[in-house]
Design a protein around this motif. Sequence first.
Motif, PDB file in Angstrom:
ATOM      1  N   LEU A 351      54.533  17.860  65.040  1.00 44.60           N
ATOM      2  CA  LEU A 351      55.198  17.968  63.746  1.00 44.60           C
ATOM      3  C   LEU A 351      54.635  19.135  62.936  1.00 44.60           C
ATOM      4  N   ALA A 352      53.339  19.364  63.036  1.00 42.05           N
ATOM      5  CA  ALA A 352      52.748  20.513  62.339  1.00 42.05           C
ATOM      6  C   ALA A 352      53.311  21.822  62.881  1.00 42.05           C
ATOM      7  N   SER A 353      53.503  21.908  64.186  1.00 41.23           N
ATOM      8  CA  SER A 353      54.104  23.111  64.760  1.00 41.23           C
ATOM      9  C   SER A 353      55.530  23.311  64.252  1.00 41.23           C
ATOM     10  N   VAL A 354      56.295  22.237  64.148  1.00 43.42           N
ATOM     11  CA  VAL A 354      57.661  22.339  63.625  1.00 43.42           C
ATOM     12  C   VAL A 354      57.649  22.812  62.174  1.00 43.42           C
ATOM     13  N   LEU A 355      56.735  22.292  61.374  1.00 40.86           N
ATOM     14  CA  LEU A 355      56.654  22.704  59.972  1.00 40.86           C
ATOM     15  C   LEU A 355      56.271  24.173  59.851  1.00 40.86           C
ATOM     16  N   HIS A 356      55.389  24.648  60.730  1.00 36.85           N
ATOM     17  CA  HIS A 356      55.044  26.072  60.715  1.00 36.85           C
ATOM     18  C   HIS A 356      56.263  26.926  61.043  1.00 36.85           C
TER      19      HIS A 356
END
Length: 413
Positions: A351-356
């Motif tokens: 999810l952090a990668s998607v937000l980035h």
Amino acid sequence: MTTTPNPPDSTDPRPAAETAPPQYPQQPPAYPTGPTQPSAPPAYPGPVQQTPPPAYPQPPAQHTAPPVPPQSSPRPQPAIPPQPTIPAPLHAHHISTDQRRVYLKAHQRHADATALGSLLIYLPHFLSSLVVVSLVSLLVLGDLAFLGILGWLLTGLLIFHRPTESTLARRLLGLRHPTREEFSRLAPVWQEVTARAGVDAQNYELWIEENDTDLNAVAAAGHIVGVTTFALNRLPNGELAAVLAHELGHHVGGHAWASLLGYWYALPARLAYRVIRFLALVTLRVAAFFSVLGFLVIALFLGLFAFATLTTLYGLPLLILAAPYALAAVGRRAELRADQHAAALGFAPMLASVLHQMHGADQAAKQQAALAARAAGTQLPKESAIAKLLATHPDHHTRLHHLQPWLQPQPPR
């Protein structure tokens, strides 16, 4: 005594030759004793000899082996074992979607604080709509006005009705059913997400939004989970699972149905407000066209009507004016709750990668808009404080900050 033959009768009229018996050959005719030899069959012409095709020139060989000397025989070469095929490396956020035993929770849905807060904020809208529906029912049905009110209250159950949800998904949200290839990619990931959450995957219906530019997903009504074609085709399955787990968090927490239910029951009040506002503006313009005094009289009348409405409804219209800001704040809190749900299932890094990625796409869009405005000789307007208060999603930095507890390495147990 000797006997002598009788002499011929001279009185017989037949000649002597005819009276003698005929003489037959004593030996039978000679017939062939052996089998007759058959005659030889006629000679037929044999098959025609085909002439060989003409020899065409062959292309020269790319690699010709050197001739082997006649005096030496080639030595047998050892068999070379085939090289093992090395599979392509998997993405860092790839997850296994192998089927396994699934344990379902007894209570798969609930209404958390954000869902209850959303319903509480919509309460003034609901009461105002109840007044509007009651007045309309009295004018149309008379003594049977309660039937109109009861029918309106029961329409709220339609948000959990599957055919109504399908119409909502197609007409209002612009979604469609996935193709066979899209479903074959989406279904295993969804099964993995629901298995980790202990939720029955069959309780929800997967939809596709035809959008190849935005990374987005949606959770609506009671059973709708939609994802864009960009997210489906561009994200690895781990990041796609994180997006789906976020949307599942909206369903599990009751955010999707609570917001839609509140909006549905607020719709009569919204329509009545727009009608009254339109009539008031038209009346003021007509009065101003004829005279200033008429405009002042109409404005005074509308002011008295608004004051009477506020006092009669105990200030509910004032709460309606403040409701958009409160609903936006609750919506931002609901997004953080859904992020926490996805992180608790083990999808925090994905999810952090998607937000980035979403943050990078937003920055690129802003840069392009700034370049276009600079080319046109203008400047982009800055985001106002009111726009920030009305934002339904927190910014990416805030969401990443709340994911930090799940991104930190956990101490060994």
